[in-house]
Design a protein around this motif. Structure first.
Motif, short mmCIF file in Angstrom:
data_model
loop_
_atom_site.label_atom_id
_atom_site.label_comp_id
_atom_site.label_asym_id
_atom_site.label_seq_id
_atom_site.Cartn_x
_atom_site.Cartn_y
_atom_site.Cartn_z
N MET A 271 0.86 -1.20 0.00
CA MET A 271 0.00 0.00 0.00
C MET A 271 0.89 1.23 0.00
O MET A 271 1.18 1.82 1.03
CB MET A 271 -0.89 0.01 1.26
N ALA A 273 0.16 3.89 -1.88
CA ALA A 273 -0.63 5.11 -2.17
C ALA A 273 -0.89 5.91 -0.90
O ALA A 273 -1.06 5.35 0.18
CB ALA A 273 -1.95 4.70 -2.81
N LEU A 305 -5.86 -0.19 4.27
CA LEU A 305 -4.83 -1.14 4.70
C LEU A 305 -5.32 -1.94 5.90
O LEU A 305 -5.19 -3.18 5.93
CB LEU A 305 -3.54 -0.37 5.03
N LYS A 335 1.55 2.67 14.28
CA LYS A 335 0.73 2.53 13.08
C LYS A 335 0.80 1.10 12.54
O LYS A 335 -0.20 0.51 12.12
CB LYS A 335 1.25 3.52 12.04
N LYS A 339 -2.42 -1.24 12.16
CA LYS A 339 -2.89 -1.66 10.83
C LYS A 339 -2.54 -3.11 10.52
O LYS A 339 -2.94 -3.64 9.48
CB LYS A 339 -2.29 -0.75 9.76
N1 CTP Z 1 -3.83 4.01 4.35
C1 CTP Z 1 -4.98 3.36 3.95
N2 CTP Z 1 -6.19 3.95 4.07
C2 CTP Z 1 -6.30 5.18 4.62
C3 CTP Z 1 -5.15 5.86 5.05
C4 CTP Z 1 -3.93 5.25 4.89
O1 CTP Z 1 -4.88 2.24 3.45
N3 CTP Z 1 -7.50 5.73 4.73
C5 CTP Z 1 -2.54 3.33 4.23
C6 CTP Z 1 -1.52 4.02 3.33
O2 CTP Z 1 -1.60 3.52 2.02
C7 CTP Z 1 -0.20 3.67 3.98
C8 CTP Z 1 -0.53 3.51 5.44
O3 CTP Z 1 -1.95 3.31 5.51
O4 CTP Z 1 0.32 2.44 3.53
C9 CTP Z 1 -0.18 4.67 6.31
O5 CTP Z 1 -0.66 5.87 5.77
P1 CTP Z 1 -0.67 7.22 6.63
O6 CTP Z 1 -1.33 8.27 5.83
O7 CTP Z 1 0.69 7.47 7.16
O8 CTP Z 1 -1.57 6.73 7.82
P2 CTP Z 1 -2.87 7.27 8.43
O9 CTP Z 1 -3.67 6.10 8.90
O10 CTP Z 1 -3.56 8.21 7.52
O11 CTP Z 1 -2.33 8.02 9.72
P3 CTP Z 1 -2.11 9.57 10.00
O12 CTP Z 1 -3.07 9.85 11.09
O13 CTP Z 1 -0.69 9.64 10.43
O14 CTP Z 1 -2.40 10.32 8.73
#
Ligand code: CTP
Length: 395
Positions: A271, A273, A305, A335, A339
């Protein structure tokens, strides 16, 4: 875009073993090579151009007189990372040894600096003839890799040395020359790249700065290592990668639909993106005027994810990416747990570093507590390093 370092010209000489070279094309493709077939004119008596075009998906020529403006011999020579000649007849070996240029294949060989492997196949008397032996010697002294033919049954009633080797032996030796192995052969990898966009009205959207370069680099590297690659590209440049199936999406919802349809069949999910965390609660049909454009109420998007991780089956490996600006390792570890991913690459993106660049710096974390720093590495290099970690996880 082609899988750099994987372009092969397959030269085919006029031996009955030409039909066995059809299998060589297929297996080279399975191992992540992109193949252009250059048959000698008389080899078409055994296997026709239509077969090579259908198998390779590329045009086939035998003479420099075809497609003159394309200057095929120079173009093919420049593009080829490797040349494999299989089967090579006594006549073809003799022409190569003399440095002749009387058909397209011999022109390409002369014009190329790529490593060349030759797989002879002929009657034992022709192979052991001092003329052929001297030619083989000469080619070896010039750096050609010449595979010794197998011993066994030949086309007629004779038995002896001269048989075209099994495809597996050819591929094994070829990979030895090339210096890589298709260690992801038979593995299905699903990769997301770019950044999802959520429409606000007919012209505006919520998006992010992800360029998609890293996801494309992983797709290219995985293909070159023999994997069956599917890429879900969110708002990425309109590039194709030969051999890789790309589905284009815009929103998180569209990405979710494709992921849900494909995830169960894959062995590896990367993942890469940047998924928009939220979207406007309401999308205006037309364009909002600036008077109306004052605030947007948002609703959360699903965590794709985490969703895939919750339905994973045994043996699937999940790789996540994280872009952090503060306390990046601590939040990345948390994280990773949250996840349920096996490998997480965390970028410190303070000040917008990384986005759109060909270079990346960050840390690879593994679930088992492993940590590896990456400093100013090309995104192509990171792609291979991550795939090495994936392989380790796959066992
Ligand atoms: N990701 C996902 N779906 C989302 C957000 C993120 O699948 N809605 C996935 C991204 O593709 C990446 C991982 O989760 O592989 C981490 O993304 P990140 O943006 O750093 O995590 P977030 O969950 O959005 O945490 P933050 O609060 O730090 O933005």
């Amino acid at each position: 875009m082609s899988a750099s370092g994987r372009e092969v010209v397959l030269g085919v000489g006029a031996g009955i073993a030409a039909y066995k070279a059809c299998d060589v094309v297929r297996r080279l493709q399975d191992h992540g090579f992109l193949v252009t077939v250059v048959p000698t004119p008389s080899s078409l008596n055994f296997v026709g151009a239509a077969t090579w075009e259908a198998l390779s998906g590329r045009e086939v020529a035998t003479q420099v007189w075809e497609n003159i403006p394309g200057v095929a011999h120079v173009r093919l020579a420049q593009e080829a990372d490797f040349i494999l000649i299989a089967p090579a007849t006594a006549d073809l070996i003799s022409r190569l040894a003399q440095g002749r240029a009387d058909d397209l294949l011999t022109n390409v060989v002369l014009a190329s600096g790529a490593p060349i492997m030759v797989v002879p196949a002929m009657h034992p008397h022709m192979w052991t003839n001092p003329g052929t032996m001297e030619n083989v010697q000469m080619l070896r002294s010039r750096g050609f890799t010449i595979l010794d033919p197998d011993i066994g049954r030949l086309t007629g009633p004779d038995v002896g040395v001269g048989r075209f080797p099994d495809t597996a032996r050819i591929i094994e030796n070829f990979e030895g020359m090339v210096g890589t192995t298709a260690d992801l052969l038979g593995r299905k990898i699903l990769i997301t790249a770019g950044g999802t966009r959520e429409p606000i009205d007919a012209v505006r959207y919520i998006g992010n700065r992800s360029s998609g370069k890293q996801g494309f680099a992983i797709a290219q590297a995985a293909f070159a290592r023999g994997a069956d690659v599917e890429l879900i590209a969110a708002n990425c440049p309109d590039l194709e990668i030969e051999g890789v199936h790309i589905t284009r999406v815009e929103t998180t919802q569209e990405m979710q639909t494709v992921l849900e349809a494909r995830f169960d069949l894959c062995d590896i999910l990367v993942m890469c993106a940047a998924v928009a965390d939220a979207k406007p609660a309401y999308v205006h049909e037309g364009k909002l005027s600036k008077e109306e454009y004052t605030s947007i109420s948002l609703i959360k998007n699903p965590d794709l994810l985490a969703e895939m991780s919750s339905r994973r089956r045994e043996g699937q490996v999940l790789v996540g990416f994280a872009a952090e600006t503060q306390d990046h390792l601590e939040s990345a570890r948390a994280k990773m747990e949250r996840k349920g991913v096996d490998i997480l690459y965390v970028n410190d993106v303070t000040g917008g570093a990384i986005f759109g660049s060909d270079i990346t710096s960050g840390t690879i974390l593994t679930r088992s507590g492993g940590k590896m720093e990456v400093n100013d590495a090309a995104k192509d290099t990171l792609a291979d390093v991550l795939l090495d970690h994936v392989l380790f996880q796959l066992g």
